[in-house]
Design an enzyme around this catalytic site. Structure first.
Site, short mmCIF file in Angstrom:
data_model
loop_
_atom_site.label_atom_id
_atom_site.label_comp_id
_atom_site.label_asym_id
_atom_site.label_seq_id
_atom_site.Cartn_x
_atom_site.Cartn_y
_atom_site.Cartn_z
N GLU A 1 76.74 7.91 -9.32
CA GLU A 1 75.70 8.77 -8.75
C GLU A 1 75.80 8.76 -7.23
O GLU A 1 75.30 7.83 -6.58
CB GLU A 1 74.30 8.26 -9.14
CG GLU A 1 74.00 8.27 -10.61
CD GLU A 1 72.50 8.36 -10.88
OE1 GLU A 1 72.10 9.30 -11.59
OE2 GLU A 1 71.73 7.53 -10.37
N GLY B 1 68.71 14.49 -6.49
CA GLY B 1 67.55 15.29 -6.13
C GLY B 1 67.78 16.33 -5.04
O GLY B 1 66.84 16.96 -4.57
N GLY C 1 68.04 13.20 -13.94
CA GLY C 1 66.71 12.92 -13.40
C GLY C 1 65.76 14.05 -13.70
O GLY C 1 65.34 14.25 -14.85
N SER D 1 71.66 15.66 -9.55
CA SER D 1 71.39 17.10 -9.60
C SER D 1 72.02 17.82 -10.79
O SER D 1 72.38 18.99 -10.67
CB SER D 1 71.81 17.78 -8.29
OG SER D 1 71.01 17.30 -7.23
N ASN E 1 66.54 9.86 -17.05
CA ASN E 1 65.86 8.91 -16.17
C ASN E 1 64.61 9.60 -15.62
O ASN E 1 64.71 10.44 -14.73
CB ASN E 1 66.81 8.50 -15.03
CG ASN E 1 66.13 7.59 -14.03
OD1 ASN E 1 65.00 7.14 -14.24
ND2 ASN E 1 66.80 7.31 -12.92
N TRP E 2 63.48 9.22 -16.16
CA TRP E 2 62.24 9.90 -15.77
C TRP E 2 61.67 9.42 -14.44
O TRP E 2 60.72 9.99 -13.93
CB TRP E 2 61.20 9.75 -16.89
CG TRP E 2 61.31 10.84 -17.91
CD1 TRP E 2 62.40 11.63 -18.14
CD2 TRP E 2 60.31 11.27 -18.83
NE1 TRP E 2 62.13 12.52 -19.16
CE2 TRP E 2 60.85 12.32 -19.59
CE3 TRP E 2 58.99 10.86 -19.10
CZ2 TRP E 2 60.14 12.98 -20.59
CZ3 TRP E 2 58.28 11.51 -20.10
CH2 TRP E 2 58.86 12.56 -20.82
P1 13P Z 1 68.35 14.15 -10.29
O1 13P Z 1 68.96 14.63 -11.57
O2 13P Z 1 66.89 14.48 -10.18
O3 13P Z 1 69.15 14.53 -9.10
O4 13P Z 1 68.38 12.53 -10.36
C1 13P Z 1 69.54 11.92 -10.69
C2 13P Z 1 69.26 10.48 -10.92
O5 13P Z 1 68.89 9.77 -10.01
C3 13P Z 1 69.43 9.97 -12.27
O6 13P Z 1 69.39 8.59 -12.30
#
Ligand code: 13P
Length: 245
Positions: free
Chosen positions: A163, A169, A227, A206, A6-7
């Site tokens: 999630e 993040g 992410g 994360s 997911n960019w």
């Molecule tokens: P991170 O991997 O940056 O924590 O984001 C996770 C996310 O929201 C994937 O959809």
């Protein structure tokens, strides 16, 4: 195993060639088991579709509008328009979109319109930190899944993505024991309530090349929604390599 990138709001035309190494990795027999899906921003969706044509990588969008038809919705794109780019997946119910107004009911409408376009849906759900502290995690998740899937008859194209909002993040991830328990509870619920034999449940929040060694040990997981670590091919490949052996 799914590895869904997911960019979010990152990436431009220049980013397209950064995925070459991942395309090459996907060609190797060893990584046949890895189902890699890139979800770039709308602006480069069709470029990614063209780039990954005749590869084992699929492309998805990060959201869609709930209206099936064209309509006066400034800045929005519906499932049909996504389908026309050649994308095969769509992420729905991401907490970043829930935060800006996506309710469970709206997500349900989006989900139904996406399924009617034959898109694969990655349905995201998860609790906020305050909800976890109040021991409301399961209650919240149950509601997100139940309303999200209301009046849906065929679950074949649905992938579930747990999630926890506080994990996105932040670098914070539940310890394996707690995460495995959480996934198990979610799985049992989905199996019982929706009679889905083997629901595909992913984890997101994360995920990185450091914690993947431990996350991969978790039973019942069918992959990861990634992410920031998915934006750099090196990290993304690292995660895939450590997961598949
Ligand atoms: P991170 O991997 O940056 O924590 O984001 C996770 C996310 O929201 C994937 O959809």
């Amino acid at each position: 195993m799914y590895f869904i990138a997911n960019w979010k709001m990152f990436g431009n035309l220049k980013s397209i060639n950064t995925i070459n190494r991942v395309i090459n990795l996907a060609k190797l027999t060893k990584f046949r088991k890895a189902k890699i899906v890139y979800c770039p921003p709308y602006t480069i969706l069709d470029k990614f579709v063209k780039k990954t044509k005749n590869t084992r990588i699929s492309i998805g969008a990060q959201n869609c509008h709930h209206d099936k038809n064209f309509g006066p919705y400034t800045g929005s794109i519906n499932a049909k328009m996504i389908k026309q780019t050649g994308a095969k997946y769509v992420i729905l119910g991401h907490s970043e979109n829930r935060q800006t107004g996506d309710t469970n009911k709206i997500i349900n409408l989006k989900l139904k319109s996406s399924l009617s376009e034959n898109l694969n849906v990655i349905l995201c759900f998860g609790e906020k930190l305050a909800e976890r502290k109040k021991k409301k995690t399961f209650q919240v998740i149950k509601k997100q899944i139940n309303i999200g899937l209301k009046n849906v008859k065929n679950y074949k194209k649905i992938i579930f993505a747990y999630e926890p909002v506080w994990s996105i993040g932040s670098g914070k991830v539940l310890n394996n024991k707690d995460l495995e328990y959480q996934i198990k509870v979610i799985k049992n619920y989905i199996v019982k309530k929706f009679k889905i034999k083997n629901p595909r449940i992913l984890y997101g929040g994360s995920v990185n090349p450091k914690n993947i060694n431990s996350l991969i040990e978790i039973r019942f997981l069918k992959g990861f929604l990634i992410g920031s670590a998915s934006q750099k091919s090196k990290k993304f490949i690292d995660i895939i390599k450590k997961s598949i052996n």
